[in-house]
Design a protein around this motif. Structure first.
Motif, PDB file in Angstrom:
ATOM      1  N   LEU A 291      -8.197   5.661   7.162  1.00 13.33           N
ATOM      2  CA  LEU A 291      -6.381   4.971   6.920  1.00 13.33           C
ATOM      3  C   LEU A 291      -5.792   4.757   5.650  1.00 13.33           C
ATOM      4  CD1 LEU A 291      -6.371   3.555  10.533  1.00 13.33           C
ATOM      5  CD2 LEU A 291      -6.176   6.135   9.932  1.00 13.33           C
ATOM      6  N   LEU A 292      -6.764   3.455   4.892  1.00 14.80           N
ATOM      7  CA  LEU A 292      -6.171   3.614   3.675  1.00 14.80           C
ATOM      8  C   LEU A 292      -6.510   4.018   2.711  1.00 14.80           C
ATOM      9  CD1 LEU A 292      -4.590   0.793   2.426  1.00 14.80           C
ATOM     10  CD2 LEU A 292      -7.263   0.129   2.219  1.00 14.80           C
ATOM     11  N   ILE A 293      -7.453   4.501   2.105  1.00 13.13           N
ATOM     12  CA  ILE A 293      -8.051   5.084   1.039  1.00 13.13           C
ATOM     13  C   ILE A 293      -7.986   6.773   1.359  1.00 13.13           C
ATOM     14  CG2 ILE A 293      -9.184   2.769   0.306  1.00 13.13           C
ATOM     15  CD1 ILE A 293     -11.930   4.494   1.077  1.00 13.13           C
TER      16      ILE A 293
ATOM     17  N   TRP B 234      -8.248   3.534  -5.254  1.00 12.35           N
ATOM     18  CA  TRP B 234      -6.638   3.417  -4.501  1.00 12.35           C
ATOM     19  C   TRP B 234      -5.934   2.284  -5.124  1.00 12.35           C
ATOM     20  CZ3 TRP B 234      -4.622  -0.886  -1.986  1.00 12.35           C
ATOM     21  CH2 TRP B 234      -2.949  -0.596  -1.627  1.00 12.35           C
TER      22      TRP B 234
ATOM     23  N   VAL C 149     -10.982   1.804   9.623  1.00 13.43           N
ATOM     24  CA  VAL C 149      -9.885   1.429   8.942  1.00 13.43           C
ATOM     25  C   VAL C 149      -9.877   2.458   7.292  1.00 13.43           C
ATOM     26  CG1 VAL C 149      -8.352  -0.506   7.414  1.00 13.43           C
ATOM     27  CG2 VAL C 149     -10.068  -0.421   9.925  1.00 13.43           C
ATOM     28  N   ALA C 150     -11.085   3.029   7.257  1.00  8.53           N
ATOM     29  CA  ALA C 150     -10.952   3.615   5.803  1.00  8.53           C
ATOM     30  C   ALA C 150     -10.529   4.569   5.194  1.00  8.53           C
ATOM     31  CB  ALA C 150     -12.739   2.841   4.966  1.00  8.53           C
TER      32      ALA C 150
ATOM     33  N   LEU D 180     -11.657   0.500  -2.483  1.00  8.58           N
ATOM     34  CA  LEU D 180     -10.627   0.241  -2.412  1.00  8.58           C
ATOM     35  C   LEU D 180      -9.659   0.040  -4.030  1.00  8.58           C
ATOM     36  CD1 LEU D 180     -11.351  -2.425  -0.175  1.00  8.58           C
ATOM     37  CD2 LEU D 180      -9.713  -1.045   0.352  1.00  8.58           C
TER      38      LEU D 180
ATOM     39  N   SER E  46      -3.257   3.288  -7.111  1.00  9.65           N
ATOM     40  CA  SER E  46      -1.149   3.250  -7.184  1.00  9.65           C
ATOM     41  C   SER E  46      -0.578   2.527  -8.644  1.00  9.65           C
ATOM     42  CB  SER E  46      -1.140   2.175  -5.659  1.00  9.65           C
ATOM     43  OG  SER E  46      -2.178   2.530  -5.153  1.00  9.65           O
TER      44      SER E  46
ATOM     45  N   GLY F  55     -11.466   9.132  -1.973  1.00  7.75           N
ATOM     46  CA  GLY F  55     -11.478   8.919  -0.719  1.00  7.75           C
ATOM     47  C   GLY F  55     -12.215   8.853   0.542  1.00  7.75           C
TER      48      GLY F  55
ATOM     49  N   SER G 176     -15.099   7.174   2.915  1.00  9.46           N
ATOM     50  CA  SER G 176     -14.200   7.412   3.980  1.00  9.46           C
ATOM     51  C   SER G 176     -15.885   8.496   4.537  1.00  9.46           C
ATOM     52  CB  SER G 176     -13.847   7.978   4.251  1.00  9.46           C
ATOM     53  OG  SER G 176     -12.393   6.927   4.032  1.00  9.46           O
TER      54      SER G 176
ATOM     55  N   ARG H 137      -3.713   7.272   2.613  1.00  9.61           N
ATOM     56  CA  ARG H 137      -2.770   7.166   1.980  1.00  9.61           C
ATOM     57  C   ARG H 137      -3.145   6.768   0.060  1.00  9.61           C
ATOM     58  NH1 ARG H 137       1.187   3.520   4.426  1.00  9.61           N
ATOM     59  NH2 ARG H 137       1.206   1.986   2.850  1.00  9.61           N
TER      60      ARG H 137
END
Length: 430
Positions: free
Chosen positions: A38-40, A116, A35-36, A113, A120, A73, A77, A43
């Motif tokens: 895809l998020l950090i 990120w 998942v990491a 996180l 943001s 990120g 990851s 994105r």
């Protein structure tokens, strides 16, 4: 079959070992590692984070650290994926994961996180000193609470009443502090308030053998109701006289406070933080290096054996429960003598339960509980910092952050925790 063959077969069967494979943590690491990115990674925001490191020190000056969320990120990851693969291979082989795997994985996940989330925000610039300083300060009641829980549970008594000890400590501190105009008198009153809650716990749990978990919950509800009633009926109508205590002083320790980054965080604090250092160090030393500590650990693990050697089990348990109340009461004083100067209903907001989780997370050790409480304090401070920076994350989700961290800790994502063998079991002398 010959006698020799039979003996060899029997010997080989006797030497066989059962390999138990633990897949829980490796599977969790693998899912999060997938998942990491895809998020950090994908994105990750494009804005560069500016992290100040020279605040609070007069002689030291350095340029802020620049962190690219996209680069960090992807690096985080990749390292998380490597750790997940290592964990899966190790589990398949039936081996035990090294103790370094879980802290490193969760550090990468949490910092990924964090980068990120900060990247943001509308203004991705913050001070590392301020972030850590706030984390230390907000963790104070949880550290005192976890130390109080430690004293109880290493003695064999479950302390669910930490929340009540913090709350009555906060109430007693503001009442006495307001009447005497002395924060030190308020601090002593907070300790007495915590001991009153402990006295109730000790009487019902040790003398009358009532279920310790039920007693703790009932005591918490009782203290919440009593303090809420007296706040509404007594403190609020006379706020200027009874609900306006002076704050405990803050000061910097010369020399130590000038150490870059750590100096302002650890040695330019409120006096209650310095007392916290002394309390944690004293409990660690007493628990591990003194006769009292040996007896305390004995009554928490093997009370019958301790009794056989002449230790009065229930008296030692009662004494330690009262001492735990005094320690937790000091944590309650934080709310009304450090954070603000007035009391409000249920102002502890469940931090007593988080302190209990820190105790479990820290494996019933002073240093472990301290570290866990600091982690929870950091997550609590992070929600305020992100709100100030203008994050797009909903405030409701930010408010859930410390409690989500608590749930993950209690659920055992960082490994299994085993408490004292006799905790929660009343001792009846035969």
């Amino acid at each position: 079959m010959s006698v020799e063959a039979t003996k060899a077969t029997s010997l080989s069967s006797d030497t066989e070992t059962l390999v138990v494979k633990d897949w829980k943590n490796p599977v969790i690491y693998a899912l999060l590692a997938l998942v990491a990115p895809l998020l950090i990674g994908l994105r990750a925001p494009q804005a560069t984070i500016s992290l100040g490191i020279s605040d609070g020190v007069s002689w030291f000056s350095a340029e802020p650290l620049r962190i690219n969320p996209q680069t960090y990120g992807w690096v985080a990851s990749a390292l998380m994926l490597a750790l997940a693969l290592y964990s899966l291979v190790t589990a398949k082989a039936g081996k035990t994961l090294g103790k370094w795997v879980a802290p490193l994985f969760w550090l990468l996940f949490a910092t990924g996180l964090l980068v990120w989330a900060v990247g943001s925000t509308a203004s991705p610039s913050l001070s590392l000193v301020s972030l850590l300083n706030g984390a230390v300060l907000l963790s104070v009641p949880m550290i005192f609470g976890s130390m109080g829980g430690l004293l109880c549970e290493r003695s064999g008594v479950v302390n669910i009443a930490i929340e009540g000890q913090l709350l009555l400590g906060a109430f007693s501190a503001v009442l006495v502090g307001s009447l005497t105009k002395s924060p030190w008198a308020g601090l002593v009153a907070a300790m007495v308030g915590g001991m009153l809650v402990s006295a109730l716990l000790a009487v019902f749990a040790i003398k009358y053998l009532v279920d310790q978990v039920i007693v703790g919950v009932v005591v918490n509800v009782l203290v919440s109701g009593l303090t809420g009633f007296f706040f509404t009926r007594v403190l609020e109508p006379n706020a200027s006289v009874l609900n306006s205590a002076p704050k405990l002083p803050a000061f910097a320790i010369p020399g130590l406070s000038e150490i870059p980054v750590l100096g302002p965080v650890l040695f330019n604090q409120n006096v209650l933080v310095y007392i916290m250092y002394i309390v944690v160090a004293t409990i660690w030393f007493a628990l591990n290096k003194t006769r009292w500590g040996l007896r305390t650990r004995a009554v928490g693990e093997h009370p019958k054996a301790a009794d056989t050697l002449g230790v009065n089990v229930n008296r030692l348990r009662a004494t330690n429960v009262l001492l735990a109340g005094a320690v937790a009461g000091m944590g309650g004083a934080f709310f009304t003598l450090v954070s603000v100067s007035s009391f409000n209903s249920d102002m502890t907001a469940g931090q007593g339960y988080i302190a209990l989780a820190a105790l479990i997370f820290g494996r019933w050790t002073p240093i472990g509980a301290l570290s866990a409480a600091l982690l929870f304090g950091f997550s609590l401070n992070l929600q305020f910092v992100l709100s100030i920076l203008g994050t797009s994350v909903p405030t409701e989700l930010l408010a859930m952050l410390p409690y989500l961290v608590t749930i993950f800790a209690v659920a055992g994502l960082v490994g299994r925790s085993r408490g004292p063998a006799a905790v929660g079991i009343p001792y009846v002398k035969e």
